[in-house]
Design a protein around this motif. Structure first.
Motif, short mmCIF file in Angstrom:
data_model
loop_
_atom_site.label_atom_id
_atom_site.label_comp_id
_atom_site.label_asym_id
_atom_site.label_seq_id
_atom_site.Cartn_x
_atom_site.Cartn_y
_atom_site.Cartn_z
N GLU A 49 0.93 -1.09 0.22
CA GLU A 49 -0.14 0.08 0.08
C GLU A 49 0.78 1.17 -0.08
O GLU A 49 0.61 2.44 -0.78
CB GLU A 49 -0.95 -0.06 1.12
CG GLU A 49 -1.99 -1.09 1.15
CD GLU A 49 -1.55 -2.32 1.42
OE1 GLU A 49 -0.54 -2.66 2.27
OE2 GLU A 49 -2.31 -3.41 1.06
N GLU A 50 2.07 1.31 0.48
CA GLU A 50 2.73 2.39 0.66
C GLU A 50 3.38 2.71 -0.75
O GLU A 50 3.77 3.64 -1.10
CB GLU A 50 3.86 2.26 1.70
CG GLU A 50 3.33 2.27 3.17
CD GLU A 50 4.29 2.08 4.22
OE1 GLU A 50 4.35 2.58 5.11
OE2 GLU A 50 5.18 1.08 3.98
N ALA A 51 3.88 1.63 -1.23
CA ALA A 51 4.49 1.59 -2.61
C ALA A 51 3.61 2.01 -3.46
O ALA A 51 3.74 3.26 -4.35
CB ALA A 51 5.08 0.16 -3.19
N ARG A 56 1.50 6.58 -6.96
CA ARG A 56 0.45 7.55 -7.46
C ARG A 56 0.61 8.84 -6.93
O ARG A 56 0.48 9.88 -7.83
CB ARG A 56 -1.00 7.19 -6.61
CG ARG A 56 -1.70 6.05 -7.20
CD ARG A 56 -2.94 5.56 -6.55
NE ARG A 56 -3.56 4.44 -7.25
CZ ARG A 56 -4.05 3.62 -6.58
NH1 ARG A 56 -4.33 3.90 -5.14
NH2 ARG A 56 -4.65 2.35 -7.12
N ASP A 57 1.35 9.18 -5.73
CA ASP A 57 1.99 10.59 -5.47
C ASP A 57 2.75 11.31 -6.47
O ASP A 57 3.00 12.55 -6.64
CB ASP A 57 2.15 10.76 -4.11
CG ASP A 57 1.21 10.44 -2.91
OD1 ASP A 57 -0.18 10.44 -3.49
OD2 ASP A 57 1.69 10.21 -1.79
N ASN A 58 3.80 10.54 -6.95
CA ASN A 58 4.89 11.05 -7.67
C ASN A 58 4.85 10.58 -9.18
O ASN A 58 5.78 10.82 -9.90
CB ASN A 58 6.32 10.26 -7.08
CG ASN A 58 6.25 10.59 -5.87
OD1 ASN A 58 6.81 11.92 -5.58
ND2 ASN A 58 6.34 9.83 -4.85
N SER A 59 3.80 9.96 -9.67
CA SER A 59 3.67 9.48 -11.14
C SER A 59 3.29 10.85 -11.93
O SER A 59 2.59 11.78 -11.43
CB SER A 59 2.71 8.49 -11.43
OG SER A 59 1.60 8.72 -11.01
#
Length: 75
Positions: A49-51, A56-59
């Motif tokens: 989940e962290e990955a 999603r935050d950095n794509s």
């Protein structure tokens, strides 16, 4: 350029004093201090989940980028 390198291993606050040669008198001097020991790297495994959250935050969403042709460059 004058260079003076000293490696110290301070045990008390008094050991944090650095003595420079007299050739540095009346000259602008830059002091850079850093620890020569590596910081311990977090060895904790990340969860799935962290990955996914990191991705999603950095794509980048390329679907919002305007499509262009090579000929558009010459206009």
């Amino acid at each position: 350029m004058k260079i003076h390198r000293t490696i110290i291993n301070p045990q008390t606050p008094a050991d944090l004093i650095i003595h420079l040669p007299e050739q540095f008198l009346h000259t602008e001097t830059e002091i850079i201090a850093f620890s020569s020991e590596e910081e311990p790297v977090a060895e904790r495994k990340r969860t799935y989940e962290e990955a996914v959250k990191f991705y999603r935050d950095n794509s980048i969403d390329f679907s919002k980028i305007k499509k262009w042709k090579r000929e558009d460059l010459y206009e």
